[in-house]
Motif scaffolding. Sequence first.
Motif, PDB file in Angstrom:
ATOM      1  N   GLU A  56      15.254  10.120   1.486  1.00 47.67           N
ATOM      2  CA  GLU A  56      15.789  11.321   2.143  1.00 47.67           C
ATOM      3  C   GLU A  56      15.939  11.115   3.646  1.00 47.67           C
ATOM      4  N   GLN A  57      15.111  10.221   4.200  1.00 46.10           N
ATOM      5  CA  GLN A  57      15.197   9.904   5.626  1.00 46.10           C
ATOM      6  C   GLN A  57      16.294   8.883   5.926  1.00 46.10           C
ATOM      7  N   GLY A  58      16.981   8.416   4.895  1.00 45.97           N
ATOM      8  CA  GLY A  58      18.102   7.501   5.095  1.00 45.97           C
ATOM      9  C   GLY A  58      17.753   6.031   4.979  1.00 45.97           C
ATOM     10  N   LEU A  94      13.479  -1.925   1.545  1.00 49.48           N
ATOM     11  CA  LEU A  94      12.221  -2.224   2.217  1.00 49.48           C
ATOM     12  C   LEU A  94      12.472  -2.893   3.562  1.00 49.48           C
ATOM     13  N   HIS A  95      13.551  -3.648   3.645  1.00 44.20           N
ATOM     14  CA  HIS A  95      13.914  -4.273   4.922  1.00 44.20           C
ATOM     15  C   HIS A  95      14.161  -3.198   5.975  1.00 44.20           C
ATOM     16  N   ASP A  96      14.832  -2.106   5.602  1.00 45.86           N
ATOM     17  CA  ASP A  96      15.064  -0.998   6.535  1.00 45.86           C
ATOM     18  C   ASP A  96      13.743  -0.410   7.013  1.00 45.86           C
ATOM     19  N   VAL A  97      12.806  -0.255   6.091  1.00 45.13           N
ATOM     20  CA  VAL A  97      11.507   0.331   6.426  1.00 45.13           C
ATOM     21  C   VAL A  97      10.734  -0.593   7.368  1.00 45.13           C
ATOM     22  N   TYR A  98      10.695  -1.895   7.044  1.00 43.24           N
ATOM     23  CA  TYR A  98       9.998  -2.854   7.912  1.00 43.24           C
ATOM     24  C   TYR A  98      10.592  -2.847   9.318  1.00 43.24           C
ATOM     25  N   ALA A  99      11.924  -2.859   9.403  1.00 43.24           N
ATOM     26  CA  ALA A  99      12.590  -2.885  10.709  1.00 43.24           C
ATOM     27  C   ALA A  99      12.239  -1.646  11.522  1.00 43.24           C
ATOM     28  N   HIS A 100      12.229  -0.488  10.868  1.00 48.20           N
ATOM     29  CA  HIS A 100      11.912   0.753  11.572  1.00 48.20           C
ATOM     30  C   HIS A 100      10.461   0.762  12.050  1.00 48.20           C
ATOM     31  N   LEU A 101       9.525   0.371  11.167  1.00 49.74           N
ATOM     32  CA  LEU A 101       8.119   0.379  11.542  1.00 49.74           C
ATOM     33  C   LEU A 101       7.831  -0.630  12.639  1.00 49.74           C
ATOM     34  N   ASN A 102       8.500  -1.786  12.597  1.00 48.61           N
ATOM     35  CA  ASN A 102       8.314  -2.797  13.642  1.00 48.61           C
ATOM     36  C   ASN A 102       8.827  -2.287  14.992  1.00 48.61           C
ATOM     37  N   SER A 103       9.937  -1.548  14.971  1.00 50.17           N
ATOM     38  CA  SER A 103      10.504  -1.027  16.223  1.00 50.17           C
ATOM     39  C   SER A 103       9.585   0.005  16.857  1.00 50.17           C
ATOM     40  N   ARG A 104       8.803   0.683  16.044  1.00 49.45           N
ATOM     41  CA  ARG A 104       7.881   1.705  16.569  1.00 49.45           C
ATOM     42  C   ARG A 104       6.672   1.087  17.239  1.00 49.45           C
ATOM     43  N   THR A 105       6.355  -0.151  16.907  1.00 54.51           N
ATOM     44  CA  THR A 105       5.162  -0.793  17.459  1.00 54.51           C
ATOM     45  C   THR A 105       5.469  -1.564  18.743  1.00 54.51           C
ATOM     46  N   ARG A 106       6.732  -1.646  19.110  1.00 56.77           N
ATOM     47  CA  ARG A 106       7.084  -2.399  20.304  1.00 56.77           C
ATOM     48  C   ARG A 106       6.844  -1.585  21.574  1.00 56.77           C
ATOM     49  N   ASP A 138       0.851  -1.179   0.000  1.00 57.64           N
ATOM     50  CA  ASP A 138       0.000   0.000   0.000  1.00 57.64           C
ATOM     51  C   ASP A 138       0.901   1.248   0.000  1.00 57.64           C
ATOM     52  N   THR A 139       0.439   2.303  -0.665  1.00 53.99           N
ATOM     53  CA  THR A 139       1.205   3.548  -0.651  1.00 53.99           C
ATOM     54  C   THR A 139       1.441   4.053   0.771  1.00 53.99           C
ATOM     55  N   SER A 140       0.495   3.784   1.677  1.00 46.85           N
ATOM     56  CA  SER A 140       0.636   4.252   3.058  1.00 46.85           C
ATOM     57  C   SER A 140       1.832   3.624   3.760  1.00 46.85           C
ATOM     58  N   PHE A 141       2.300   2.486   3.241  1.00 49.78           N
ATOM     59  CA  PHE A 141       3.466   1.817   3.830  1.00 49.78           C
ATOM     60  C   PHE A 141       4.668   2.752   3.870  1.00 49.78           C
TER      61      PHE A 141
END
Length: 235
Positions: A217-219, A223-235, A163-166
């Motif tokens: 731009e956020q570094g 997609l693995h980087d994005v998944y890891a970051h989003l997962n860390s926010r939900t913990r 999804d684009t929201s990802f």
Amino acid sequence: MVMNNMFQWVRQFSGVDQSNPQHQSFMRHLQKELKAEQPLTKPISSLRITVLDLETSGFYPDGGDKILSIGAVKIKNSNVQKDDTFYTTVQEPDALSEEIGELTGLKKEELQEAPPLADALTAFYNFAQTDLLVAHHASHERKFLQHATYQAIGTSFKHRLLDTSFLMKIAAPEHELHTLDDWCGHYKIPVENRHNALGDAVMTAELWKRAVEGTMEQGFETLHDVYAHLNSRTR
């Protein structure tokens, strides 16, 4: 003869049309190739993307709603390829209500002359190949593709669909926008051919391009980087 009739009855009862082995053979080959893909570890900007949109008769494929048209456009090297597109209507004239006809501009006559669902889906998958699929509010496209691919071709839907929201959760986390119109307004993307499957796919592709740019731009590189970051926010 009895077994033949029984097989036909079971197939009709289950709603699965397995009468075209060429479609199934193509899908099995494509799904083997999908298993070899590793999109999570590749640079986001290098991913092969097919952005799609479906126009449907409603919201519930399990309740009898149908796919009426499919539109898609490629993204290569983070650029929207407006000369590399796909569009087809689907032979479902009886599913087109007056309301949906007014919204989408679709006509019963063009749906009557359109290819049947199995042919339309196979043509779409032939266009997409093993690309990562992207859609806006992708849960709608996912449930229709899951249902239709099984019902019309007899195989499961195996593509990764984002999804684009990802990426917007990374690229523009401060904005709580939802509709395609709102996001296009935010990024000053021209709204053209709205509620046409190809028109909406092109706008969604432009939106995904902006999301990729903001994410990088956020570094975030993969997609693995994005998944890891989003997962860390939900913990």
